[in-house]
Design a protein around this motif. Sequence first.
Motif, PDB file in Angstrom:
ATOM      1  N   GLU A  69      24.948  -9.750   1.121  1.00 59.45           N
ATOM      2  CA  GLU A  69      25.623 -11.033   0.923  1.00 59.45           C
ATOM      3  C   GLU A  69      24.967 -12.063   1.827  1.00 59.45           C
ATOM      4  O   GLU A  69      24.755 -11.821   3.014  1.00 59.45           O
ATOM      5  CB  GLU A  69      27.112 -10.940   1.236  1.00 59.45           C
ATOM      6  CG  GLU A  69      27.845 -12.262   1.038  1.00 59.45           C
ATOM      7  CD  GLU A  69      29.336 -12.157   1.274  1.00 59.45           C
ATOM      8  OE1 GLU A  69      30.010 -13.204   1.254  1.00 59.45           O
ATOM      9  OE2 GLU A  69      29.828 -11.024   1.488  1.00 59.45           O
ATOM     10  N   SER A  70      24.619 -13.193   1.246  1.00 54.64           N
ATOM     11  CA  SER A  70      24.062 -14.303   2.012  1.00 54.64           C
ATOM     12  C   SER A  70      25.155 -15.335   2.181  1.00 54.64           C
ATOM     13  O   SER A  70      25.867 -15.666   1.227  1.00 54.64           O
ATOM     14  CB  SER A  70      22.872 -14.909   1.264  1.00 54.64           C
ATOM     15  OG  SER A  70      22.377 -16.038   1.938  1.00 54.64           O
ATOM     16  N   MET A  71      25.315 -15.856   3.404  1.00 46.29           N
ATOM     17  CA  MET A  71      26.409 -16.786   3.654  1.00 46.29           C
ATOM     18  C   MET A  71      25.960 -17.983   4.479  1.00 46.29           C
ATOM     19  O   MET A  71      25.078 -17.877   5.333  1.00 46.29           O
ATOM     20  CB  MET A  71      27.570 -16.078   4.357  1.00 46.29           C
ATOM     21  CG  MET A  71      27.232 -15.504   5.717  1.00 46.29           C
ATOM     22  SD  MET A  71      28.640 -14.603   6.439  1.00 46.29           S
ATOM     23  CE  MET A  71      28.682 -13.169   5.361  1.00 46.29           C
ATOM     24  N   PHE A  72      26.562 -19.121   4.198  1.00 40.79           N
ATOM     25  CA  PHE A  72      26.278 -20.355   4.928  1.00 40.79           C
ATOM     26  C   PHE A  72      26.878 -20.269   6.323  1.00 40.79           C
ATOM     27  O   PHE A  72      28.002 -19.818   6.488  1.00 40.79           O
ATOM     28  CB  PHE A  72      26.866 -21.541   4.164  1.00 40.79           C
ATOM     29  CG  PHE A  72      26.614 -22.873   4.811  1.00 40.79           C
ATOM     30  CD1 PHE A  72      25.335 -23.371   4.932  1.00 40.79           C
ATOM     31  CD2 PHE A  72      27.671 -23.623   5.300  1.00 40.79           C
ATOM     32  CE1 PHE A  72      25.093 -24.600   5.530  1.00 40.79           C
ATOM     33  CE2 PHE A  72      27.449 -24.858   5.895  1.00 40.79           C
ATOM     34  CZ  PHE A  72      26.152 -25.340   6.005  1.00 40.79           C
ATOM     35  N   LYS A  73      26.101 -20.669   7.324  1.00 40.86           N
ATOM     36  CA  LYS A  73      26.525 -20.594   8.723  1.00 40.86           C
ATOM     37  C   LYS A  73      27.006 -19.191   9.080  1.00 40.86           C
ATOM     38  O   LYS A  73      28.011 -18.995   9.758  1.00 40.86           O
ATOM     39  CB  LYS A  73      27.621 -21.629   9.025  1.00 40.86           C
ATOM     40  CG  LYS A  73      27.127 -23.077   8.966  1.00 40.86           C
ATOM     41  CD  LYS A  73      28.175 -24.026   9.470  1.00 40.86           C
ATOM     42  CE  LYS A  73      27.699 -25.464   9.418  1.00 40.86           C
ATOM     43  NZ  LYS A  73      26.516 -25.714  10.267  1.00 40.86           N
ATOM     44  N   GLY A  74      26.250 -18.214   8.625  1.00 42.83           N
ATOM     45  CA  GLY A  74      26.626 -16.827   8.872  1.00 42.83           C
ATOM     46  C   GLY A  74      26.688 -16.465  10.339  1.00 42.83           C
ATOM     47  O   GLY A  74      27.511 -15.644  10.753  1.00 42.83           O
ATOM     48  N   ASP A  75      25.831 -17.103  11.160  1.00 41.82           N
ATOM     49  CA  ASP A  75      25.815 -16.762  12.584  1.00 41.82           C
ATOM     50  C   ASP A  75      27.102 -17.139  13.293  1.00 41.82           C
ATOM     51  O   ASP A  75      27.420 -16.593  14.350  1.00 41.82           O
ATOM     52  CB  ASP A  75      24.619 -17.388  13.293  1.00 41.82           C
ATOM     53  CG  ASP A  75      24.395 -18.844  12.931  1.00 41.82           C
ATOM     54  OD1 ASP A  75      25.277 -19.437  12.274  1.00 41.82           O
ATOM     55  OD2 ASP A  75      23.342 -19.391  13.292  1.00 41.82           O
ATOM     56  N   ALA A  76      27.874 -18.060  12.728  1.00 40.60           N
ATOM     57  CA  ALA A  76      29.156 -18.444  13.308  1.00 40.60           C
ATOM     58  C   ALA A  76      30.332 -17.805  12.574  1.00 40.60           C
ATOM     59  O   ALA A  76      31.478 -17.957  12.997  1.00 40.60           O
ATOM     60  CB  ALA A  76      29.309 -19.960  13.298  1.00 40.60           C
ATOM     61  N   ASN A  77      30.047 -17.070  11.483  1.00 43.13           N
ATOM     62  CA  ASN A  77      31.114 -16.491  10.671  1.00 43.13           C
ATOM     63  C   ASN A  77      31.082 -14.976  10.579  1.00 43.13           C
ATOM     64  O   ASN A  77      31.979 -14.374  10.017  1.00 43.13           O
ATOM     65  CB  ASN A  77      31.061 -17.070   9.253  1.00 43.13           C
ATOM     66  CG  ASN A  77      31.590 -18.481   9.185  1.00 43.13           C
ATOM     67  OD1 ASN A  77      32.785 -18.712   9.335  1.00 43.13           O
ATOM     68  ND2 ASN A  77      30.705 -19.440   8.974  1.00 43.13           N
ATOM     69  N   SER A  78      30.046 -14.372  11.122  1.00 44.61           N
ATOM     70  CA  SER A  78      29.941 -12.915  11.139  1.00 44.61           C
ATOM     71  C   SER A  78      29.458 -12.479  12.505  1.00 44.61           C
ATOM     72  O   SER A  78      28.444 -12.984  13.002  1.00 44.61           O
ATOM     73  CB  SER A  78      28.951 -12.434  10.063  1.00 44.61           C
ATOM     74  OG  SER A  78      28.467 -11.136  10.367  1.00 44.61           O
ATOM     75  N   VAL A  79      30.156 -11.549  13.120  1.00 44.18           N
ATOM     76  CA  VAL A  79      29.772 -11.098  14.457  1.00 44.18           C
ATOM     77  C   VAL A  79      28.424 -10.383  14.427  1.00 44.18           C
ATOM     78  O   VAL A  79      27.630 -10.478  15.374  1.00 44.18           O
ATOM     79  CB  VAL A  79      30.880 -10.203  15.073  1.00 44.18           C
ATOM     80  CG1 VAL A  79      31.013  -8.890  14.326  1.00 44.18           C
ATOM     81  CG2 VAL A  79      30.599  -9.935  16.544  1.00 44.18           C
ATOM     82  N   SER A  80      28.104  -9.686  13.329  1.00 45.39           N
ATOM     83  CA  SER A  80      26.824  -8.997  13.221  1.00 45.39           C
ATOM     84  C   SER A  80      25.673  -9.995  13.134  1.00 45.39           C
ATOM     85  O   SER A  80      24.632  -9.817  13.775  1.00 45.39           O
ATOM     86  CB  SER A  80      26.806  -8.091  11.987  1.00 45.39           C
ATOM     87  OG  SER A  80      27.778  -7.085  12.075  1.00 45.39           O
ATOM     88  N   ILE A  81      25.862 -11.049  12.334  1.00 43.77           N
ATOM     89  CA  ILE A  81      24.828 -12.081  12.235  1.00 43.77           C
ATOM     90  C   ILE A  81      24.720 -12.834  13.554  1.00 43.77           C
ATOM     91  O   ILE A  81      23.625 -13.185  14.001  1.00 43.77           O
ATOM     92  CB  ILE A  81      25.119 -13.045  11.075  1.00 43.77           C
ATOM     93  CG1 ILE A  81      25.126 -12.296   9.737  1.00 43.77           C
ATOM     94  CG2 ILE A  81      24.079 -14.163  11.029  1.00 43.77           C
ATOM     95  CD1 ILE A  81      25.479 -13.162   8.541  1.00 43.77           C
ATOM     96  N   GLY A  82      25.859 -13.081  14.198  1.00 39.33           N
ATOM     97  CA  GLY A  82      25.841 -13.733  15.507  1.00 39.33           C
ATOM     98  C   GLY A  82      25.045 -12.927  16.517  1.00 39.33           C
ATOM     99  O   GLY A  82      24.253 -13.476  17.288  1.00 39.33           O
ATOM    100  N   ALA A  83      25.235 -11.613  16.510  1.00 38.07           N
ATOM    101  CA  ALA A  83      24.467 -10.749  17.423  1.00 38.07           C
ATOM    102  C   ALA A  83      22.977 -10.831  17.105  1.00 38.07           C
ATOM    103  O   ALA A  83      22.137 -10.888  18.017  1.00 38.07           O
ATOM    104  CB  ALA A  83      24.957  -9.308  17.313  1.00 38.07           C
ATOM    105  N   ALA A  84      22.641 -10.858  15.813  1.00 40.41           N
ATOM    106  CA  ALA A  84      21.241 -10.965  15.414  1.00 40.41           C
ATOM    107  C   ALA A  84      20.649 -12.292  15.863  1.00 40.41           C
ATOM    108  O   ALA A  84      19.486 -12.361  16.285  1.00 40.41           O
ATOM    109  CB  ALA A  84      21.111 -10.812  13.900  1.00 40.41           C
ATOM    110  N   SER A  85      21.436 -13.356  15.785  1.00 36.34           N
ATOM    111  CA  SER A  85      20.931 -14.667  16.199  1.00 36.34           C
ATOM    112  C   SER A  85      20.623 -14.687  17.694  1.00 36.34           C
ATOM    113  O   SER A  85      19.659 -15.316  18.126  1.00 36.34           O
ATOM    114  CB  SER A  85      21.940 -15.769  15.836  1.00 36.34           C
ATOM    115  OG  SER A  85      23.030 -15.825  16.742  1.00 36.34           O
ATOM    116  N   ILE A  86      21.435 -14.001  18.486  1.00 33.28           N
ATOM    117  CA  ILE A  86      21.204 -13.933  19.933  1.00 33.28           C
ATOM    118  C   ILE A  86      19.922 -13.166  20.232  1.00 33.28           C
ATOM    119  O   ILE A  86      19.087 -13.604  21.035  1.00 33.28           O
ATOM    120  CB  ILE A  86      22.415 -13.283  20.631  1.00 33.28           C
ATOM    121  CG1 ILE A  86      23.632 -14.219  20.551  1.00 33.28           C
ATOM    122  CG2 ILE A  86      22.084 -12.948  22.084  1.00 33.28           C
ATOM    123  CD1 ILE A  86      24.931 -13.571  20.981  1.00 33.28           C
TER     124      ILE A  86
END
Length: 252
Positions: free
Chosen positions: A178-195
């Motif tokens: 699933e691709s999501m807009f502003k995923g880094d602020a809406n998914s903890v897994s994507i947020g961890a990846a962004s860090i």
Amino acid sequence: MTRLTIKALREQLAQAPTPAFLATLAADPRKGAQQLWQHYQREQEQLAAKKAAFHQRERYERQLWPQYPNIAGIDEVGRGPLAGPVVTAAVILPHDFALLDVNDSKQLRPALRLKLYHQILEQAVAIGVGVSDVAVIDQINILEATKRAMLQAVANLPVHPDYLLIDAVKLNTPIPRESMFKGDANSVSIGAASIVAKVIRDQLMVAYDRAYPGYDFAKNAGYGTAKHLAGLAKYGVSPAHRQSFAPVRQYL
């Protein structure tokens, strides 16, 4: 009954206070005791808000985990700069992950981001990193280079993911996703990846700054700041620059 000193109250309050102690503190009429009680209440309200926000960012993972135990969050850093690679990360988190501050890396102070980066490395089930350098970016464009680096990050995971949560970009892969807009602020897994991606790319840009001084890469991460543009005007284009980007082309 002898009351504890304010100092003793403060020390006990910092050590997992019992309900009985908290009731005593709340009823203590001394000004210092009431200040401690009010401070404690504010801290608890802030903690509750932080937990609620984290719970919200974990909602996709909780919904998917029963069917897909290993969910990889995927994000990129570095699509906009004039120099340096685009770096991606794929991170699979354990189901009991509880670092409440994990969020979009852009929202975090550098010191906290670095601390979380090390904690994520310690706690993650698996981490994969992908990089597309400036040669790839100039050859196939930044979007395609980002997709390539994301797929590379997934391929580099030591644990096969059952599902992918991707920030914004749509990937061609057989893995459910699933691709999501502003995923880094809406998914903890994507947020961890962004860090993870942000810290790694920042470290690379510090190395580029040492190799190609004069562009302020260590501070601007390759973005087109005034000092960066002044460096381009003075020293020309370095091997770290993206020659396909308009602000750089004029100095070729």
